[in-house]
Design a protein around this motif. Structure first.
Motif, mmCIF file in Angstrom:
data_model
loop_
_atom_site.group_PDB
_atom_site.id
_atom_site.type_symbol
_atom_site.label_atom_id
_atom_site.label_comp_id
_atom_site.label_asym_id
_atom_site.label_seq_id
_atom_site.Cartn_x
_atom_site.Cartn_y
_atom_site.Cartn_z
ATOM 1 N N ALA A 64 38.881 43.472 47.476
ATOM 2 C CA ALA A 64 37.820 44.453 47.043
ATOM 3 C C ALA A 64 38.570 45.655 47.520
ATOM 4 N N TYR A 65 38.827 45.657 48.807
ATOM 5 C CA TYR A 65 39.938 46.821 49.359
ATOM 6 C C TYR A 65 40.974 47.246 48.570
ATOM 7 N N TRP A 66 41.782 46.067 48.022
ATOM 8 C CA TRP A 66 42.956 46.525 47.427
ATOM 9 C C TRP A 66 42.597 46.980 46.132
ATOM 10 N N ALA A 67 41.659 46.488 45.539
ATOM 11 C CA ALA A 67 41.258 47.129 44.174
ATOM 12 C C ALA A 67 40.543 48.622 44.092
ATOM 13 N N ALA A 68 39.852 48.775 45.354
ATOM 14 C CA ALA A 68 39.344 50.352 45.609
ATOM 15 C C ALA A 68 40.576 51.332 45.816
ATOM 16 N N GLU A 69 41.831 50.626 46.595
ATOM 17 C CA GLU A 69 42.716 51.568 46.653
ATOM 18 C C GLU A 69 43.875 51.728 45.741
ATOM 19 N N HIS A 70 43.768 50.511 44.696
ATOM 20 C CA HIS A 70 44.937 50.636 43.820
ATOM 21 C C HIS A 70 44.520 50.960 42.241
ATOM 22 N N LEU A 71 43.241 50.685 42.106
ATOM 23 C CA LEU A 71 42.890 50.624 40.655
ATOM 24 C C LEU A 71 41.699 51.704 40.461
ATOM 25 N N ARG A 76 39.131 48.456 37.290
ATOM 26 C CA ARG A 76 38.479 47.467 38.241
ATOM 27 C C ARG A 76 37.452 46.704 37.429
ATOM 28 N N ALA A 77 36.667 47.549 36.609
ATOM 29 C CA ALA A 77 35.596 46.989 35.632
ATOM 30 C C ALA A 77 36.313 45.931 34.622
ATOM 31 N N LYS A 78 37.668 45.782 34.323
ATOM 32 C CA LYS A 78 38.183 45.024 33.649
ATOM 33 C C LYS A 78 38.962 43.930 34.316
ATOM 34 N N THR A 79 38.978 43.918 35.677
ATOM 35 C CA THR A 79 39.537 42.783 36.300
ATOM 36 C C THR A 79 38.758 41.690 37.079
ATOM 37 N N THR A 80 39.216 40.593 36.753
ATOM 38 C CA THR A 80 38.377 39.401 37.155
ATOM 39 C C THR A 80 38.690 38.864 38.479
ATOM 40 N N LEU A 81 37.789 38.526 39.335
ATOM 41 C CA LEU A 81 38.071 37.897 40.673
ATOM 42 C C LEU A 81 37.837 36.392 40.597
ATOM 43 N N LEU A 100 34.183 45.718 40.419
ATOM 44 C CA LEU A 100 34.764 44.650 39.761
ATOM 45 C C LEU A 100 34.132 44.046 38.711
ATOM 46 N N GLY A 101 35.210 43.457 37.624
ATOM 47 C CA GLY A 101 34.540 42.809 36.551
ATOM 48 C C GLY A 101 33.897 41.418 37.062
ATOM 49 N N PRO A 102 34.319 40.590 36.012
ATOM 50 C CA PRO A 102 33.561 39.075 36.258
ATOM 51 C C PRO A 102 34.046 38.405 37.693
ATOM 52 N N LEU A 103 33.288 37.542 37.824
ATOM 53 C CA LEU A 103 33.582 36.524 39.292
ATOM 54 C C LEU A 103 33.445 35.122 38.710
ATOM 55 N N VAL A 104 34.607 34.614 39.173
ATOM 56 C CA VAL A 104 34.628 33.069 38.770
ATOM 57 C C VAL A 104 34.923 32.308 39.922
ATOM 58 N N TYR A 105 34.183 31.258 40.163
ATOM 59 C CA TYR A 105 34.401 30.306 41.474
ATOM 60 C C TYR A 105 34.422 29.067 41.171
ATOM 61 N N LEU A 106 34.925 28.218 42.154
ATOM 62 C CA LEU A 106 35.080 26.713 41.918
ATOM 63 C C LEU A 106 33.911 25.960 42.578
ATOM 64 N N SER A 107 33.501 26.365 43.756
ATOM 65 C CA SER A 107 32.117 25.640 44.290
ATOM 66 C C SER A 107 31.306 26.714 44.543
ATOM 67 N N SER A 108 30.102 26.184 44.419
ATOM 68 C CA SER A 108 28.862 27.400 44.838
ATOM 69 C C SER A 108 28.490 27.311 46.179
ATOM 70 N N ALA A 109 27.990 28.461 46.574
ATOM 71 C CA ALA A 109 27.434 28.500 48.162
ATOM 72 C C ALA A 109 26.455 27.299 48.578
ATOM 73 N N LYS A 110 25.619 26.834 47.688
ATOM 74 C CA LYS A 110 24.811 25.738 47.752
ATOM 75 C C LYS A 110 25.884 24.445 47.983
#
Length: 163
Positions: A64-71, A76-81, A100-110
């Motif tokens: 998030a810091y990197w994106a704020a400093e470089h994009l 950022r809105a078109k970048t997926t994390l 940032l744009g979409p978030l995609v994750y492997l495992s949920s917090a639950k």
């Protein structure tokens, strides 16, 4: 509620797993993340570094810091994390504030919480909320199923077995 993963998500999540494995080898928790631009290119990546820096050194915060400093805002809105684990509340807030744009994750917090209980590993010091409850107007996809999910679970278990 988070959406199912798309077919092209796997290659980026696989890189997140590699970064998680690097974190475990370095004696850290099993978390890794990448930023992918609108052209499908990985433009930044990070792994957990809480043992090297501070308890706040989550890969999603670093990105998030990197994106704020470089994009730009538009980039950022078109970048997926992509990340191995659903954001904690701190990382969800950073994702939203940076735009940032979409978030995609492997495992949920639950799922992570359930796995921690199985290994008698201490729970996190904060209450987890679904990322989409914190980040407004952002597409959220996850968790994975099958082999990828098993791989991140095994990496977490490897860390917890040492503690």
């Amino acid at each position: 509620m988070a959406q199912k993963l798309k077919d092209n998500d796997e290659k980026y999540l696989r890189r997140c797993l590699e970064l998680s494995s690097e974190a475990v080898t370095a004696g850290d928790e099993a978390f890794g993340s990448v930023l992918v631009n609108k052209n499908g290119e990985i433009i930044a990546e990070a792994r957990n570094r809480v043992n090297e820096k501070t308890v706040l050194a989550h890969p999603e915060i670093e990105l998030a810091y990197w994106a704020a400093e470089h994009l730009s805002d538009e980039e950022r809105a078109k970048t997926t994390l992509y990340t191995t684990g659903e954001h904690c509340p701190m990382c969800s807030a950073a994702h939203g504030w940076v735009g940032l744009g979409p978030l995609v994750y492997l495992s949920s917090a639950k799922q992570l919480g359930e796995w921690q209980k199985q290994y008698n590993f201490p729970a996190a010091p904060v209450n987890f909320l679904p990322a989409e409850d914190i980040i407004k107007n952002t597409e959220v996809r996850g968790p994975a199923i099958g082999q990828l999910l098993e791989e991140i679970k095994m990496l977490h278990q490897k860390v917890w077995a040492k503690k």
